[in-house]
Each structure stands twice: as C-alpha cells, then as structure tokens.
Scaffold this motif. Structure first.
Motif, PDB file in Angstrom:
ATOM      1  N   UNK A 156      -5.048  26.517  10.291  1.00  0.00           N
ATOM      2  CA  UNK A 156      -5.547  27.856  10.611  1.00  0.00           C
ATOM      3  C   UNK A 156      -4.782  28.953   9.869  1.00  0.00           C
ATOM      4  N   UNK A 157      -3.889  28.569   8.988  1.00  0.00           N
ATOM      5  CA  UNK A 157      -3.087  29.558   8.274  1.00  0.00           C
ATOM      6  C   UNK A 157      -3.952  30.362   7.285  1.00  0.00           C
ATOM      7  N   UNK A 158      -3.530  31.566   6.985  1.00  0.00           N
ATOM      8  CA  UNK A 158      -4.261  32.349   5.984  1.00  0.00           C
ATOM      9  C   UNK A 158      -3.951  31.797   4.574  1.00  0.00           C
ATOM     10  N   UNK A 159      -4.788  32.093   3.600  1.00  0.00           N
ATOM     11  CA  UNK A 159      -4.504  31.652   2.228  1.00  0.00           C
ATOM     12  C   UNK A 159      -3.203  32.267   1.708  1.00  0.00           C
ATOM     13  N   UNK A 162       0.844  -1.190   0.000  1.00  0.00           N
ATOM     14  CA  UNK A 162       0.000   0.000   0.000  1.00  0.00           C
ATOM     15  C   UNK A 162       0.882   1.242   0.000  1.00  0.00           C
ATOM     16  N   UNK A 163       0.578   2.152  -0.895  1.00  0.00           N
ATOM     17  CA  UNK A 163       1.266   3.441  -0.940  1.00  0.00           C
ATOM     18  C   UNK A 163       0.466   4.428  -0.085  1.00  0.00           C
ATOM     19  N   UNK A 164       1.130   5.067   0.857  1.00  0.00           N
ATOM     20  CA  UNK A 164       0.481   6.068   1.707  1.00  0.00           C
ATOM     21  C   UNK A 164       0.703   7.442   1.074  1.00  0.00           C
ATOM     22  N   UNK A 165      -0.384   8.156   0.800  1.00  0.00           N
ATOM     23  CA  UNK A 165      -0.313   9.504   0.266  1.00  0.00           C
ATOM     24  C   UNK A 165      -0.778  10.489   1.334  1.00  0.00           C
ATOM     25  N   UNK A 166      -0.202  11.670   1.340  1.00  0.00           N
ATOM     26  CA  UNK A 166      -0.603  12.699   2.286  1.00  0.00           C
ATOM     27  C   UNK A 166      -1.658  13.610   1.693  1.00  0.00           C
ATOM     28  N   UNK A 167      -2.593  14.062   2.513  1.00  0.00           N
ATOM     29  CA  UNK A 167      -3.534  15.094   2.100  1.00  0.00           C
ATOM     30  C   UNK A 167      -3.289  16.315   2.975  1.00  0.00           C
ATOM     31  N   UNK A 168      -3.296  17.483   2.342  1.00  0.00           N
ATOM     32  CA  UNK A 168      -3.000  18.733   3.019  1.00  0.00           C
ATOM     33  C   UNK A 168      -4.157  19.698   2.786  1.00  0.00           C
ATOM     34  N   UNK A 169      -4.726  20.237   3.867  1.00  0.00           N
ATOM     35  CA  UNK A 169      -5.865  21.143   3.722  1.00  0.00           C
ATOM     36  C   UNK A 169      -5.476  22.432   3.002  1.00  0.00           C
ATOM     37  N   UNK A 170      -6.368  22.891   2.126  1.00  0.00           N
ATOM     38  CA  UNK A 170      -6.139  24.133   1.383  1.00  0.00           C
ATOM     39  C   UNK A 170      -7.425  24.961   1.337  1.00  0.00           C
ATOM     40  N   UNK A 218       3.148  23.913  -4.791  1.00  0.00           N
ATOM     41  CA  UNK A 218       4.120  23.350  -3.851  1.00  0.00           C
ATOM     42  C   UNK A 218       5.305  24.296  -3.660  1.00  0.00           C
ATOM     43  N   UNK A 219       5.641  25.090  -4.686  1.00  0.00           N
ATOM     44  CA  UNK A 219       6.789  25.999  -4.593  1.00  0.00           C
ATOM     45  C   UNK A 219       6.516  27.240  -3.748  1.00  0.00           C
ATOM     46  N   UNK A 220       5.248  27.537  -3.457  1.00  0.00           N
ATOM     47  CA  UNK A 220       4.922  28.697  -2.633  1.00  0.00           C
ATOM     48  C   UNK A 220       5.321  28.447  -1.184  1.00  0.00           C
ATOM     49  N   UNK A 221       5.455  29.520  -0.425  1.00  0.00           N
ATOM     50  CA  UNK A 221       5.829  29.424   0.985  1.00  0.00           C
ATOM     51  C   UNK A 221       4.563  29.313   1.832  1.00  0.00           C
ATOM     52  N   UNK A 222       4.224  28.096   2.253  1.00  0.00           N
ATOM     53  CA  UNK A 222       3.028  27.873   3.070  1.00  0.00           C
ATOM     54  C   UNK A 222       3.268  26.712   4.013  1.00  0.00           C
ATOM     55  N   UNK A 223       2.629  26.769   5.170  1.00  0.00           N
ATOM     56  CA  UNK A 223       2.776  25.721   6.172  1.00  0.00           C
ATOM     57  C   UNK A 223       1.749  24.628   5.876  1.00  0.00           C
TER      58      UNK A 223
END
Length: 173
Positions: free
Chosen positions: A168-171, A133-141, A158-163
């Motif tokens: 709770x981060x801003x867009x 099984x390949x585990x993939x990550x999901x990241x909230x946007x 992906x190249x942008x600077x975001x956490x």
C-alpha cells in the motif's frame, strides 16, 4: 509457528509443462505478514539456471490473501518465456489485487524472515545436486517504478528508500 497454510492449483498457460501450485502461508513470518511460494517453475529447465530450478516467493504486510498467489500466477502465465532472474521486472495489465495499485514486480532475494520461518536453506546451488531449487523473491512495484527500473537499471531502484513488503506504499518514483 502459528501460521495457517493453504495449497491451490493455478491453471498454467501450457499444461503440458506440468502443474503450478500456490503455497500460501497466512501469519508468516509474523501475524502481520502473508507469504506465498510458487511450485511449477522448477519443472521447466533453463540453461542459464545451471543445475538448479527456480521458484518464486512473496512476503507482504497485508491481509489480502490474493498476494500469496501472485508468484504462482506469474509462473503459470510466463513459465518458459523468460529467465526469472534477479533485477528483472515483470508487468501486469491491471493491479495484482484490489487493495493496491501495484501492477508489476521486481525479482530479488527472498524476504529473509519468511525463508527462515519455513526452514528453507539459502545457499548457492551446488553442481549436480538433484532437485536443488533457488528461491527468488518478488516485490510488488508501481508502473512508474517499473519504468524507472527499465530505464535506470535494478541497482538504482534497490538503492532507493522504499518498503519492499508494503503493497500500500506510495510510489518512490
């Protein structure tokens, strides 16, 4: 490890495809994080996956337990409809949890510290290995970021600077 774990069944859109479970870890990889895994996506085969199944994971800096069920909720709703591949974005009509305005996810590599904490091996899926099984990550946007990925591609996002793990981060867009 110090994490508390919990398993919950999530009712799938198509029960005949098999069960869907949420595996939740509170305090993993650190006391400030929560991590969730899906189980059930790998029960449905997709030719583009090759010999491996896929499951989804999420790790966020939050105490909101609802985040840990997001991967399994996505699987329960969309299993069999899409490839679930890196760079893919999926949207939701409303925010996933009350603490955050985020209503989309982008799929990528799993959060490395969480995978190491549960002793999962990350590697390419070898040919003919049963139950790999390949585990993939999901990241909230945010919805604006969802639109950006659709228009500019996942690499540009992906190249942008975001956490990636702060719900709770801003867009950034």
């Amino acid at each position: 490890m110090g994490a508390v774990s919990e398993v919950a069944e999530i009712i799938p859109r198509v029960p005949e495809d098999g069960p869907v479970f949420s595996l939740s870890y509170y305090g993993l990889p650190t006391s400030a994080h929560i991590t969730g895994y899906s189980y059930g996506l790998s029960l449905v085969h997709r030719p583009e996956w090759g010999t491996c199944g896929r499951e989804l994971s999420i790790t966020v800096l939050s105490g909101e337990k609802g985040w840990t069920q997001v991967p399994a909720q996505i699987v329960a709703a969309l299993r069999g409809w899409g490839p679930f591949r890196k760079g893919e974005v999926l949207g939701h009509v409303k925010p996933y949890v009350n603490e955050s305005a985020m209503n989309g996810i982008i799929i990528g590599d799993p959060f490395p510290d969480a995978v190491k904490s549960v002793d999962l091996t990350i590697s390419d899926c070898p040919a003919r290995q049963a139950d790999a099984v390949e585990i993939l990550g999901v990241y909230p946007i945010h919805s604006s970021e969802f639109r950006f990925v659709r228009e500019s591609g996942p690499e540009a996002f992906w190249e942008l600077d975001w956490n990636r793990i702060d719900p709770k981060r801003p867009p950034v867009i």
